[in-house]
Scaffold this active site. Structure first.
Site, PDB file in Angstrom:
ATOM      1  CG  HIS A   1       0.076 -58.665 -17.888  1.00 14.88           C
ATOM      2  ND1 HIS A   1       1.182 -59.369 -17.492  1.00 14.88           N
ATOM      3  CD2 HIS A   1      -0.567 -59.443 -18.778  1.00 14.88           C
ATOM      4  CE1 HIS A   1       1.204 -60.539 -18.115  1.00 14.88           C
ATOM      5  NE2 HIS A   1       0.149 -60.603 -18.913  1.00 14.88           N
TER       6      HIS A   1
ATOM      7  CG  ASP B   1       7.441 -61.925 -14.590  1.00 15.93           C
ATOM      8  OD1 ASP B   1       6.658 -61.593 -13.687  1.00 15.93           O
ATOM      9  OD2 ASP B   1       7.071 -62.427 -15.663  1.00 15.93           O
TER      10      ASP B   1
END
Lengths: 438, 315
Positions: A194, A319
């Protein structure tokens, strides 16, 4: 169990006829038939039905609909263990099946976090017993997702973890990430990272004029680009396989392009939300559009779409991040980030095809073949002998998304009441039909 | 009863200056003028809100805004109840929306709400049936402050159109700045913001302001100098190096004020940090409108409550 396959009894052979057969692993797109038996793809080609229906096979007339490999979603949160009220492996798998996702790659940000082989084992067993699609967990890069000490990368991988990620956090310490990349290389393990610098990501949305107008604190794009640039430098030294989990802005794409041109083992995803919306969709503080990383400007969205079309960005992810009402029915800056997305992934992605921005074969590659290749999974292909994970969908079928019909335990979809074109009609996992639109 | 009594706003609530048109703003200011006169009489009571219940719901501590709304409501005859965060169930974990639903069940007519999160008042307004007045939400808007500032300017300068107004200080965290920028821009003033770059939101130019990074340039020829409060937690290290350095470059003193127009006037929404953003000599000096702003606050809030009440059922 290692193939993440649910425990089905052997299904009847299936002959899908009169279909537009798209196999992105070969770049092929033709009118023909697909034959599935014994849990694998037996054949995909012209005139299979004309040569005679195999004994015992069920014949499905696809009426020209697309038959393609099932989708592989590289970034989805499932709340098991620890947040079953938000999503279970069972509910996530039904949502996935309805969206054409036959393989879920789930986040390690559970409670407890997936930083121990026993938890990988737990998830795989629970998935085998309760899920209707394949589930592969990712494990944490660092113990407790704290960004300090490396997890047992070798043992976790042996237990079935397909990649390593600290979920929605960047590893702040360059040294920790460098060692993890270096160590992971010995196991050919993939790190999914991330890219959001925590110190610059305390805001609620993208920094800029719209944030100024709403009086919300903003996260600059540099919060992402700085981490990505640092990571690329680390990969250049460590040579471990690296995947940027969710890029959002044009500046990051330039960094990604340079890394790929330099031949580094770097790949990247974009989320369906960042491909579908921009910061203005937040409107009057709509918390379903509060995401991490945040929605960016329209120029960024357009740049991401071009990167999907060119293949610079390898993968499109849902996601999927379920949040209950208590987490979303709050002032914007206090609401939990995230949106569900498994069920709407394909329909929403098809918008890019309908606007002639992305070719359908390329899109399906980014949704199935590429993630399977990056993760080393036998999926995303219609090659004979491959597992029979196949979807049938009508790319033009219009519908309005009714959130009450969603199979997820949560309702936080930014596609609430959205008009979508393209609907999954049948989802097949290991030869068994796990979802049928009627 | 009075000349402007036919005037109404297009919406049920007053959530911000954004969305109001010029005639709505001037309509409120005209009505407020009448209340200024009324408030200077011995008999200050009106009966417009008789029988109405007004709840002041403050999730963030406030002395002057809350008391100003309370006096405004009482002078119009409403039953006013004050509810602040320290004594409410919010501390027990009840969410904003639950609080809204609970209060709504008590049938208030007007809710005056302040909250520390931008957009929170609008969220609450969607869950209730009564009219809602935003008394400040996060760094978003504080519409009655902008209206009282506009009234103060208009009474002293006779107009707003064409004036140059310099808004100075912590624009980044200021709801007062946002509401004022939008209002003054709508009424045709030239608006400047003056602040160190760390206290300016990126993209602030899109609100139609001219940006200055020094007081010398920003105050040059200004008709109105509007100072903003610097929150204590932002004073040392994170956004500015120190109070001393901030006052040196951005604190309003006589020397800096000389850059402004000869008849420039000074405003501050309060409460002031003397010696941080403003020097006492200026704050208490002949060009200061700070006390008048407080007086206008009550009148403007009476105008807002009176106007919104006209659209209540059975009005």
């Amino acid at each position: 169990m290692r193939n993440g396959r649910p425990a089905f009894r052997d299904p009847r052979p299936l002959l899908l006829v009169n279909a537009r057969v798209i196999d992105p692993s070969h770049g092929s797109d033709f009118h023909g038939d697909v034959y599935l038996a014994d849990g694998v793809i037996k054949d995909a080609g012209f005139g299979i039905a004309a040569a005679g229906v195999p004994e015992g096979a069920e014949v499905v007339d696809c009426k020209g609909a697309v038959v393609a490999p099932g989708l592989v979603d590289m970034r989805a949160f499932v709340g098991e263990p620890g947040a079953e009220h938000r999503e279970t492996l069972a509910s996530a798998s039904h949502a996935a099946a309805a969206g054409g996702v036959t393989t879920i790659i789930c986040q390690p940000t559970t409670d407890p976090a997936v930083d121990d082989p026993a938890i990988v084992d737990f998830i795989l067993r629970r998935a085998r017993d309760t899920a209707v699609v394949r589930v592969h967990p990712m494990a944490a890069i660092t113990k407790g997702l704290r960004g300090e000490e490396m997890t047992e990368i070798g043992l976790l991988q042996a237990a079935g973890a397909v990649a390593f990620t600290d979920g929605y956090r960047s590893v702040a310490s360059a040294q920790v990430l460098r060692r993890a990349l270096t160590y992971a290389r010995d196991f050919d393990a993939l790190l999914v990272h991330h890219t959001e610098d925590a110190s610059m990501s305390q805001g609620a949305m993208n920094e800029g004029a719209f944030a100024a107008r709403l009086g919300l604190s903003g996260n600059p794009k540099a919060a992402e680009t700085i981490v990505l640039e640092r990571d690329v430098r680390l990969v250049a030294g460590a040579r471990g396989r690296y995947h940027a989990a969710a890029l959002t802005c044009a500046e990051s794409l330039a960094v990604l392009e340079r890394a790929k041109e330099a031949g580094l083992p770097v790949t990247a995803s974009a989320t369906i939300n960042h491909l579908s919306f921009n910061e203005l969709d937040i409107g009057a503080y709509r918390t379903y559009f509060r995401l991490a990383p945040p929605l960016r400007a329209e120029e960024d969205r357009q740049a991401l779409i071009r990167a999907i079309s060119s293949g610079l960005i390898d993968v499109v992810v849902s996601d999927h991040l379920p949040q209950d009402v208590e987490g979303k029915r709050l002032p914007f800056s206090e609401a939990e980030p995230g949106a569900i997305g498994l069920e709407t992934l394909l329909s929403a992605a098809l918008r890019m095809v309908h606007t002639d921005q992305v070719d359908l074969v390329n899109l399906l590659a980014a949704l199935s073949t590429r993630p399977a290749e990056i993760l080393g999974l036998d999926a995303g292909t219609l090659r004979p002998g491959a597992p029979a994970d196949v979807i049938v969908f009508d790319p033009g079928m219009p519908y309005v998304l009714d959130p009450s019909m969603l199979k997820s335990r949560c309702r936080n979809t930014p596609f609430d009441e959205a008009r979508l074109d393209g609907r999954v009609q049948r989802t097949i996992v290991a030869g068994a039909t796990v979802y049928e639109y009627v | 009863m009075h000349a402007a009594s036919a005037f109404t706003l297009s919406g049920r609530d007053l959530l911000g200056i954004e969305g109001l048109i010029a005639s709505e703003i001037t309509g409120l200011l005209d009505l407020a003028e009448e209340f200024v006169e009324l408030n200077r009489q011995v008999e200050k009571k009106r009966t417009t809100l008789r029988g109405r219940t007004q709840i002041n719901l403050f999730f963030e501590a406030s002395t002057r805004t809350q008391s100003s709304f309370e006096i405004a409501g009482k002078r119009l005859g409403a039953d006013v109840m004050n509810m602040s965060v320290g004594s409410s169930s919010v501390k027990k974990g009840e969410t904003l929306v639950d609080t809204a639903i609970t209060l709504n069940a008590m049938h208030p007519d007007i809710l005056v709400v302040r909250h520390h999160a931008s957009g929170a008042v609008a969220l609450l307004a969607r869950k209730v049936d009564c009219c809602v007045v935003n008394a400040g939400d996060g760094a978003h808007e504080h519409p009655t402050q902008a209206l009282l500032d506009a009234l103060t300017i208009r009474r002293n300068k006779g107009r707003i159109q064409g004036l140059t107004v310099a808004i100075c200080g912590d624009v980044l965290h200021s709801r007062v700045a946002r509401s004022n920028i939008i209002l003054l821009h709508t009424l045709g003033a030239k608006v400047r913001v003056v602040a160190p770059s760390t206290l300016l939101p990126s993209g602030i130019e899109s609100l139609g302001v001219e940006v200055f990074r020094t007081m010398e340039a920003g105050l040059d020829g200004a008709d109105i100098v509007m100072m903003l409060r610097l929150q204590r937690e932002r004073m040392a290290g994170s956004f500015i190096p120190s109070v001393k350095e901030y006052f040196h470059y951005f604190g309003l003193d006589e020397a800096k004020l000389r850059r402004a127009a000869p008849d420039a006037l000074v405003m501050h929404p309060g409460p002031m940090n003397r010696g941080v953003e403003i020097d006492s000599a200026v704050a208490d000096g002949p060009r200061s409108l700070i006390r008048e702003q407080v007086e206008m606050g009550v009148a403007v809030r009476m105008a807002v409550l009176d106007t919104l009440a006209r659209k209540l059922p059975n009005a």
